[in-house]
Design a protein around this motif. Structure first.
Motif, PDB file in Angstrom:
ATOM      1  N   PRO A   1       0.856  -1.364  -0.119  1.00 37.74           N
ATOM      2  CA  PRO A   1      -0.130  -0.024   0.115  1.00 37.74           C
ATOM      3  C   PRO A   1       0.849   1.197   0.030  1.00 37.74           C
ATOM      4  N   GLU A   2       1.935   1.343   0.651  1.00 34.91           N
ATOM      5  CA  GLU A   2       2.537   2.493   0.940  1.00 34.91           C
ATOM      6  C   GLU A   2       3.858   2.574  -0.410  1.00 34.91           C
ATOM      7  N   ALA A   3       3.665   1.777  -1.363  1.00 37.90           N
ATOM      8  CA  ALA A   3       4.571   1.870  -2.313  1.00 37.90           C
ATOM      9  C   ALA A   3       3.848   1.887  -3.766  1.00 37.90           C
ATOM     10  N   MET A   4       2.704   2.484  -3.754  1.00 38.13           N
ATOM     11  CA  MET A   4       1.881   2.476  -5.095  1.00 38.13           C
ATOM     12  C   MET A   4       2.727   3.274  -6.032  1.00 38.13           C
ATOM     13  N   ASP A   5       3.448   4.352  -5.915  1.00 33.07           N
ATOM     14  CA  ASP A   5       4.157   5.127  -6.790  1.00 33.07           C
ATOM     15  C   ASP A   5       5.064   3.801  -7.520  1.00 33.07           C
ATOM     16  N   PHE A   6       5.523   2.980  -7.206  1.00 31.55           N
ATOM     17  CA  PHE A   6       6.110   2.049  -7.966  1.00 31.55           C
ATOM     18  C   PHE A   6       5.480   1.172  -9.001  1.00 31.55           C
ATOM     19  N   THR A   7       4.291   1.378  -8.854  1.00 32.06           N
ATOM     20  CA  THR A   7       3.482   0.342  -9.832  1.00 32.06           C
ATOM     21  C   THR A   7       3.725   0.746 -11.414  1.00 32.06           C
ATOM     22  N   ALA A   8       3.940   2.050 -11.568  1.00 30.54           N
ATOM     23  CA  ALA A   8       4.225   2.452 -12.973  1.00 30.54           C
ATOM     24  C   ALA A   8       5.789   2.037 -13.352  1.00 30.54           C
ATOM     25  N   ASP A   9       6.509   2.084 -12.502  1.00 30.26           N
ATOM     26  CA  ASP A   9       7.881   1.364 -12.459  1.00 30.26           C
ATOM     27  C   ASP A   9       7.662  -0.066 -13.093  1.00 30.26           C
ATOM     28  N   ARG A  10       7.117  -0.642 -12.405  1.00 36.23           N
ATOM     29  CA  ARG A  10       7.034  -2.259 -12.397  1.00 36.23           C
ATOM     30  C   ARG A  10       6.236  -2.467 -14.054  1.00 36.23           C
ATOM     31  N   GLU A  11       5.146  -1.861 -14.053  1.00 38.59           N
ATOM     32  CA  GLU A  11       4.580  -2.190 -15.267  1.00 38.59           C
ATOM     33  C   GLU A  11       5.292  -1.681 -16.661  1.00 38.59           C
ATOM     34  N   ARG A  12       6.002  -0.379 -16.330  1.00 44.31           N
ATOM     35  CA  ARG A  12       6.745  -0.118 -17.582  1.00 44.31           C
ATOM     36  C   ARG A  12       7.980  -1.271 -17.955  1.00 44.31           C
ATOM     37  N   THR A  13       8.787  -1.620 -16.850  1.00 43.05           N
ATOM     38  CA  THR A  13       9.640  -2.639 -17.090  1.00 43.05           C
ATOM     39  C   THR A  13       9.010  -3.917 -17.827  1.00 43.05           C
ATOM     40  N   LEU A  14       7.761  -4.592 -17.217  1.00 43.45           N
ATOM     41  CA  LEU A  14       7.230  -5.607 -17.816  1.00 43.45           C
ATOM     42  C   LEU A  14       7.024  -5.533 -19.335  1.00 43.45           C
ATOM     43  N   ARG A  15       6.532  -4.375 -19.606  1.00 40.64           N
ATOM     44  CA  ARG A  15       6.217  -3.903 -21.033  1.00 40.64           C
ATOM     45  C   ARG A  15       7.524  -4.045 -21.587  1.00 40.64           C
ATOM     46  N   ALA A  16       8.560  -3.342 -21.378  1.00 38.71           N
ATOM     47  CA  ALA A  16       9.859  -3.501 -22.122  1.00 38.71           C
ATOM     48  C   ALA A  16      10.495  -5.039 -22.257  1.00 38.71           C
ATOM     49  N   VAL A  17      10.233  -5.785 -21.182  1.00 37.56           N
ATOM     50  CA  VAL A  17      10.739  -6.898 -21.268  1.00 37.56           C
ATOM     51  C   VAL A  17       9.804  -7.869 -22.165  1.00 37.56           C
TER      52      VAL A  17
END
Length: 208
Positions: free
Chosen positions: A117-133
């Motif tokens: 919950p306190e790290a929702m700002d990281f969601t975009a980073d994760r999704e961007r990385t997975l799209r790149a992979v």
């Protein structure tokens, strides 16, 4: 007639407190993950809870600042991999670099991998990385060097398993992570090649 509002520079003690808080947060969250309480960060920084919350009103604010460098490094790794003219090399290096970032900090691994919950700002980073992979995998598959049944979910599983390395001694963790990444990359390779015969990094000694 207008009245100028005086500018009050941040006092040096406030800057020092902020720097100590961030240094303590990197250590505490890096060692214990995101579940570590804010009061432990304050105690390690040598400041009171009120001082900590004055600089960082919520835990998510502290986490975003604490792992800003890792987030930039992750974005750079993705950008470099996508720009690599060799799709298989780009695919390999992004896995290696993400594993190394995770090996250095349990907190960053947690923030990247979970919907904490306190790290929702990281969601975009994760999704961007997975799209790149996914894009790198498509390109590498077209070269015939990536196994055709690879799916992005495979990388998610790999990183979840990689999180277990946080239980190894700190001095051996990065070496163990590199060896782990080397094994994973070989598992993703479509067919054995002379390159696959390159020796893996030496196994680290794990004390008990």
């Amino acid at each position: 007639m207008t009245t100028e509002v005086p500018h009050h520079p941040v006092r040096s003690d406030a800057r020092d407190n902020r720097a100590r808080i961030l240094e303590a947060a990197r250590a505490v969250f890096g060692e214990e993950g995101l579940g570590a309480p804010m009061r432990k960060v304050a105690r390690r920084a040598g400041v009171g809870p009120a001082t900590l919350y004055r600089h960082f009103p919520a835990k998510r604010d502290l986490l975003a600042e604490t792992f800003a460098e890792q987030r930039r490094a992750c974005r750079t790794a993705v950008r470099d991999a996508l720009a690599d003219p060799d799709p298989w090399h780009g695919f390999r290096t992004v896995i290696e670099r993400i594993c190394e970032l995770h090996a250095h900090s349990a907190g960053f691994a947690d923030a990247f991998m979970t919907a904490f919950p306190e790290a929702m700002d990281f969601t975009a980073d994760r999704e961007r990385t997975l799209r790149a992979v996914a894009e790198l995998a498509r390109r590498a598959r077209e070269t015939g060097r990536l196994r055709p049944d690879f799916a992005v979910d495979d990388l998610v599983l790999v990183l979840m398993a990689h999180r277990g390395l946080q239980d190894t001694p700190r001095e051996a963790r990065v070496a163990a992570s590199r060896r782990y990444a080397a094994y994973v990359i070989e598992a993703f390779r479509a067919t054995p090649t002379p390159e696959a015969a390159t020796p893996l990094p030496p196994a680290p000694r794990l004390s008990t």
